[in-house]
Every structure is written in C-alpha cells, then in structure tokens.
Write an enzyme that holds these catalytic residues in place. Structure first.
Site: not given
Ligand code: ROI
Length: 169
Positions: A95, A98, A86, A100
C-alpha cells in the site's frame, strides 16, 4: 481536545518516506486535532503472514490530541489514505499509505468498523518500537506494559532510518 490517540503509519509502495511525511503534515492540518509527538522513522520487513514478494515497509507512529470520536477519526484517516492514492488490491496487500488507530485513550472498542487497541499491536515491532519512542512507559488497557512485550527491542527485521525531525516538511 481531550482524547489522546496513537496512530500507526505505514507504506511500502511509491515513495514511502515522502508519503509518511505527507501524512504527518496532513495530521497537523486536521480540524479538531493537535499533533503532539512523532516517533523515529523505521524500515521494516513485511510482517509474518504478509504476502511474499512485498517490498520492505517504512513505519512510524504519531500521537495526537483530538475531540473527534473514534468513527469520526477513522473516516478522516480513510480519506487521507484515499488522497494518498491507496488502492485496496488485496487484504494485507502492498500500500501507498496505511493509517491505523492503535490506541484511543485507554478505551477498548470492538465494532465491525473498529478494533482498538489494534488487534496485532502486541505482535508487531514496527508498532511497539515507535510507540515506545513517544512514551516509554505506555500501558495497554489490559495493564500490559508495551516495554514488556517481546517486540520491544530492535532486531534484524526492523531498523531506524531517521531519528531527526524527519516529519517536518
Ligand atoms: N509489515 C510491516 N513491516 N509494516 C507494515 O506497516 C505492514 N502492514 C501490513 C502488513 C501487510 C500486515 N504487513 C506490514 O498491513
């Protein structure tokens, strides 16, 4: 392993499906963690407010049991993001991976490092739908049922890519 934690996974660069498979594989190997469940795999349009020209995302949610504290778990997840290559170019940017922390038991945490439940959880179908796959009766710490949120049904912006054991590699 007394804490139950939901983790959101997302990617829209490189080979997103393979990266999410890799990420779940890594979660299964983490010390002090037990993988308990994984949602279906979704394809989703970039959330409102994402920079334009971004590719569609692949998203899923995993449920683990862990003895790690939230900051310890955050560090592990950030290490996995780094391992996946990343690069943080811009906030909200595209990215390769990600990860979270969405929910940690029913705890409410608000520090500089961590906001749990995740701030945008209730607005994001790519989080609520996979959460409901794992737990249809899931309730947030404020008492709101995830199934009652606007984003609890499929729409033009999100579809199921795979509903098999996609994460087993
Ligand atoms: N949009 C979608 N559909 N899925 C994501 O995981 C995601 N992650 C983000 C942002 C850029 C807000 N948009 C996203 O960080």
């Amino acid at each position: 392993m007394r804490h139950w934690v939901y983790i959101g996974l997302g990617a829209n660069l490189g080979q997103p499906i393979e990266q999410l498979q890799w990420a779940v594989h890594q979660l299964r190997q983490l010390d002090n963690c037990l993988l308990q469940a994984v949602s279906r795999l979704y394809g989703s349009k970039p959330a409102l407010g994402s920079p334009s020209n971004q590719s569609d995302y692949v998203n899923a949610v995993a449920l683990i049991q862990t003895s790690l504290t939230p900051p310890q778990l955050l560090t592990k997840l950030q290490q996995l993001e780094q391992l996946a290559g990343r690069i943080r170019l811009e906030r909200w940017g595209a990215r390769t991976l990600d990860l979270d922390i969405l929910l940690y038991d029913q705890q409410v945490i608000d520090t500089e490092q961590l906001t749990i439940p995740h701030k945008e959880l209730v607005n994001r179908c790519f989080v609520t739908l996979p959460l409901l796959d794992i737990n249809p009766t899931l309730t947030l710490p404020n008492g709101v049922k995830v199934s009652s949120l606007a984003c609890a049904t499929l729409s033009d912006d999100i579809h199921v890519i795979r509903d098999d054991d996609w994460w087993k590699i």
